[in-house]
Design an enzyme around this catalytic site. Structure first.
Site, PDB file in Angstrom:
ATOM      1  N   LYS A  23     -92.511 -33.183   1.097  1.00 48.65           N
ATOM      2  CA  LYS A  23     -92.355 -33.586  -0.509  1.00 48.65           C
ATOM      3  C   LYS A  23     -91.435 -32.952  -1.343  1.00 48.65           C
ATOM      4  O   LYS A  23     -91.390 -31.727  -1.269  1.00 48.65           O
ATOM      5  CB  LYS A  23     -93.919 -33.493  -0.931  1.00 48.65           C
TER       6      LYS A  23
ATOM      7  N   GLU B 252    -113.956 -38.772  -3.636  1.00 51.45           N
ATOM      8  CA  GLU B 252    -115.065 -38.612  -4.887  1.00 51.45           C
ATOM      9  C   GLU B 252    -116.224 -38.945  -4.240  1.00 51.45           C
ATOM     10  O   GLU B 252    -117.249 -38.286  -4.980  1.00 51.45           O
ATOM     11  CB  GLU B 252    -114.318 -39.787  -5.902  1.00 51.45           C
TER      12      GLU B 252
ATOM     13  N   ARG C  63    -114.829 -44.435  -8.485  1.00 46.63           N
ATOM     14  CA  ARG C  63    -115.089 -44.680  -7.021  1.00 46.63           C
ATOM     15  C   ARG C  63    -116.717 -43.907  -6.938  1.00 46.63           C
ATOM     16  O   ARG C  63    -117.305 -44.417  -5.734  1.00 46.63           O
ATOM     17  CB  ARG C  63    -114.156 -43.601  -6.280  1.00 46.63           C
TER      18      ARG C  63
HETATM   19  C1  LIG Z   1    -109.057 -42.310  -5.909  1.00 56.41           C
HETATM   20  C2  LIG Z   1    -107.978 -41.433  -6.363  1.00 56.41           C
HETATM   21  N1  LIG Z   1    -108.047 -40.022  -6.509  1.00 56.41           N
HETATM   22  C3  LIG Z   1    -107.158 -39.435  -7.018  1.00 56.41           C
HETATM   23  C4  LIG Z   1    -106.031 -39.463  -7.040  1.00 56.41           C
HETATM   24  C5  LIG Z   1    -104.948 -38.688  -7.712  1.00 56.41           C
HETATM   25  N2  LIG Z   1    -103.741 -38.575  -6.681  1.00 56.41           N
HETATM   26  C6  LIG Z   1    -102.700 -39.323  -6.939  1.00 56.41           C
HETATM   27  S1  LIG Z   1    -101.528 -38.903  -5.736  1.00 56.41           S
HETATM   28  C7  LIG Z   1    -102.513 -37.895  -5.037  1.00 56.41           C
HETATM   29  C8  LIG Z   1    -102.090 -37.021  -3.920  1.00 56.41           C
HETATM   30  C9  LIG Z   1    -101.724 -38.215  -2.726  1.00 56.41           C
HETATM   31  O1  LIG Z   1    -101.224 -37.443  -1.732  1.00 56.41           O
HETATM   32  P1  LIG Z   1    -100.805 -38.121  -0.401  1.00 56.41           P
HETATM   33  O2  LIG Z   1    -101.523 -39.389  -0.230  1.00 56.41           O
HETATM   34  O3  LIG Z   1    -100.661 -37.270   0.828  1.00 56.41           O
HETATM   35  O4  LIG Z   1     -99.483 -38.719  -0.956  1.00 56.41           O
HETATM   36  P2  LIG Z   1     -98.131 -37.911  -1.026  1.00 56.41           P
HETATM   37  O5  LIG Z   1     -98.109 -37.622  -2.734  1.00 56.41           O
HETATM   38  O6  LIG Z   1     -98.268 -36.586  -0.365  1.00 56.41           O
HETATM   39  O7  LIG Z   1     -96.832 -38.779  -0.980  1.00 56.41           O
HETATM   40  C10 LIG Z   1    -103.795 -37.705  -5.640  1.00 56.41           C
HETATM   41  C11 LIG Z   1    -104.875 -36.933  -5.277  1.00 56.41           C
HETATM   42  C12 LIG Z   1    -105.536 -41.214  -7.058  1.00 56.41           C
HETATM   43  N3  LIG Z   1    -104.610 -41.618  -7.181  1.00 56.41           N
HETATM   44  N4  LIG Z   1    -106.844 -41.858  -6.519  1.00 56.41           N
HETATM   45 MG   LIG Z   2     -98.981 -35.911   1.540  1.00 55.00          MG
END
Ligand SMILES: Cc1ncc(C[n+]2csc(CCOP(=O)(O)OP(=O)(O)O)c2C)c(N)n1
Ligand SMILES: [Mg+2]
Ligand SMILES: CC(=O)[C@@H](O)[C@H](O)COP(=O)(O)O
Length: 629
Positions: free
Chosen positions: A270, A355, A383
């Site tokens: 990242k 969640e 959720r």
């Molecule tokens: C249901 C839900 N909970 C929390 C979030 C907030 N959120 C957005 S991106 C993220 C992290 C995502 O991690 P990953 O899937 O590994 O993607 P990366 O950013 O590492 O590419 C979170 C927790 C969300 N978008 N949806």
């Molecule tokens: Mg990730």
């Protein structure tokens, strides 16, 4: 000459040689840094998927082959490769490009919902539809390791694994959500990496495929053992170096040739290629505001936010209440829990992007004698509504929800605005919802919440914390903020819009319209003393950063009517619509929730002709406005 400027559609990628592809990746990174540092957005996630997205669009033929991005915050590169480079500087701005896929922007965009863990279920559904038409192309789902910790992802995997259909799951494993991804999954992924002697593409030749491209490995990786994914019925390819274009294309071509579900495990970093992101321990610049492109540091000193106030208030509660613990769904930092996690790591529980798990495990904690404070953005709490209602609520458990980003959030658009919490939680028997109007009332209401035996919630917006709004008096638990003699109107203000409501009342007073302003503090259920207060006025106007149709105002109107008080109630709030992204202040203004809008609405309801500063002198006392004797 910029290569990126020559890419108007994915097909244009096909003519590029390896050297040009490397240059293209460099150009894309430069555009991401220069532009996103100026607009704000998800810089870290997108820097991590530059090569992956180029490879995806070279190997798969979007849009006939659907490519679904989970959460969608990492789709900027996809947008740059599908003809939106010219509009990119408008990212997340009102009227500009969305920060997530947007169907009206491009036929290449499918899923606009920014809530995580949905991509596999979409892929399952899309592939069923394609199969029903006898279509042969695969469906591609790109999902992060963080999103993979969400329960819905496993529901999707369970169906995909048994489907026998051509679905390519691309697992973008950067070992992080915001912070390092938690739970058993990252452990398993690390084992897959270690035992494969990463980096190596561990595919072996297997069964042929319909489009004649390379066959792929049967159900075991080249070393030993079976991955979780193979156990669920998918082939497993990887781990693949997610910044090596050749390795990526090799693996994706093999996956494309697979005539049944396959998962490609891609390892990325990242923030890759931009040191301020790679060195950012907190979250690799996951989601930034406007920052200095050289350093990644915020361009202005951030104001103290509601989140900051909450984080400090919770720390104070935790110091005196050993039974209080915090629960987060992969957002310890963004929800203000970082200091608590540092001081009391065992009392800050991160369950991953899960969640529902958060609410039910919190219910278990409460059954076990703890008082969990579950800090989840308003929109993501949708959720866990069922678990709030029938786990924490039905059992009357001492659980406190803290709903950050409640109301209009702004740049993240319709699937991030927190408009529904008041409407949803109004329907939970016994649940009490507070909406603090300033820092002092947030602290006070949090203290009250953790003292209550049942289910409580606090909600506040994504904004700088409001300046102090001291009460003149407290009547039946409600704070009186303005109380002119012989008032005409009762202004009931919910939470953070109190400042706007008070300013509107002051403007109206200058025009001869006298408004009492009350902050109910605990907005739901409606305070039983409110209808009596209404009866002392000729009009009630409620103001909230929530839905007009079913928020606090709607319940106030119901309560007033049910008690036989004939004072009319005007409800000010947001429409039941998916409101586009933009600036929070601008959206509130657009919907009449700024001081001028509130004042105009009151004057209009009193039938005062529009005029000076939106309000005209009242020519005649309106016959309808009955003055108390
Ligand atoms: C249901 C839900 N909970 C929390 C979030 C907030 N959120 C957005 S991106 C993220 C992290 C995502 O991690 P990953 O899937 O590994 O993607 P990366 O950013 O590492 O590419 C979170 C927790 C969300 N978008 N949806
Ligand atoms: Mg990730
Ligand atoms: C993609 C996602 O859901 C989050 O990263 C979201 O962008 C949160 O935004 P803020 O934390 O900036 O409000």
């Amino acid at each position: 000459m910029s290569i990126l400027a020559t890419i108007h559609r994915p097909e244009d990628l096909g003519e590029l040689d390896s050297e040009s592809l490397v240059q293209l990746a460099q150009e894309i990174r430069q555009v991401l840094v220069d532009s996103v540092c100026a607009t704000g957005g998800h810089l870290g996630p997108n820097l991590g998927v530059v090569e992956l997205t180029i490879a995806l669009h070279r190997v798969f033929h979007s849009p006939s082959t659907p490519i679904v991005f989970d959460t969608g915050h990492q789709a900027y590169v996809h947008k740059l490769l599908t003809g939106r480079l010219p509009q990119f500087p408008s990212l997340r701005r009102s009227g500009g490009l969305s920060g997530y896929p947007k169907r009206h922007e491009s036929p290449h965009d499918l899923v606009e919902n920014s809530h995580a863990s949905t991509a596999l279920a979409y892929a399952d559904g899309l592939s069923r539809a394609l199969a029903s038409r006898g279509a042969a192309q695969p469906v591609v789902a790109v999902i992060g390791d963080g999103a993979m910790t969400g329960g819905l992802a496993w529901e999707g995997l369970n169906n995909i694994g048994a489907s026998g259909r051509r679905i390519v799951v691309v697992l973008n494993d950067n070992e992080r959500s915001y912070a390092p991804t938690v739970g058993a999954l990252p452990e398993h992924l690390r084992r897959l990496v270690d035992r494969a002697g990463y980096p190596a593409v561990v595919a072996r030749l297997g069964s042929g495929a319909s489009d004649g491209s390379q066959p792929v490995a049967p159900g075991r990786d080249a070393t030993r053992g079976v991955s979780l994914f193979q156990a669920m019925g998918l082939d497993y390819l990887g781990p693949v170096d997610g910044h090596d274009l050749d390795a990526l294309e090799t693996a994706l071509r093999q996956a494309r040739g697979c005539d049944h579900p396959v998962l490609v495990h891609v390892r990325t970093e990242k923030g890759h290629g931009y040191l301020p992101a790679v060195n950012d321990e907190a979250d690799h610049l996951h989601s930034i505001g406007v920052v200095d492109a050289r350093t990644g540091a915020p361009s202005s000193v951030p104001s103290r936010t509601w989140t900051d106030v909450f984080g400090d208030a919770l720390l104070a509660v935790a110091e005196r209440r050993p039974d209080v613990v915090a629960v987060s769904a992969a957002m310890v930092g963004p929800t203000g829990l970082r200091t608590l996690a540092q001081r009391h790591p065992e009392r800050c529980i991160d369950v991953g992007i899960a969640e529902q798990q958060a609410l039910v495990s919190a219910s278990g904690m409460a059954m076990g004698g703890l008082h969990p404070v579950v800090a989840i953005y308003s929109t993501f709490m949708h959720r866990a509504f069922d678990q709030t209602l029938l786990d924490a609520g039905l059992h009357r458990l001492p659980v406190t929800l803290v709903l950050d980003r409640a109301g209009i959030t702004g740049p993240d658009g319709p699937s991030h605005h927190g408009l529904w919490d008041l409407s949803l939680f109004a329907g939970v028997p016994g649940m009490r919802v507070a909406a603090p109007r300033d820092a002092a009332t947030l602290v006070e209401e949090l203290d009250e919440a953790v003292e209550q035996p049942g289910l409580t919630a606090l909600r506040f917006p994504k904004a700088a914390a409001a300046g102090a709004l001291p009460a003149l008096d407290r009547v039946a638990g409600m704070d009186v903020l303005r109380r002119p003699p012989n008032p005409d109107v009762l202004l009931v203000t919910v939470g953070a819009l109190a400042g706007a409501a008070v300013e509107a009342a002051d403007r109206l007073l200058a025009e001869g319209i006298r408004c009492t302003v009350v902050d109910p503090r605990w907005a739901l259920p409606v305070n039983p003393a409110l209808p009596d207060l209404a009866a002392e006025h000729d009009l009630v106007v409620t103001v909230e950063d929530g839905l007009r149709s079913s928020g606090v105002g709607a319940h106030v109107a119901r309560a007033v009517a049910d008690t036989g008080v004939d004072t009319p109630v005007e409800v000010l709030g947001l429409p039941t619509e998916y409101i586009a992204h933009g600036d929070r202040g601008g959206i509130l203004r657009e919907h009449g929730l700024d001081p001028s809008g509130i004042a105009r609405a009151v004057a209009a309801r009193l039938s005062v002709p529009a005029g000076l500063s939106g309000i005209r002198d009242r020519a005649e006392p309106d016959a309808r406005v009955r003055r108390p004797a």
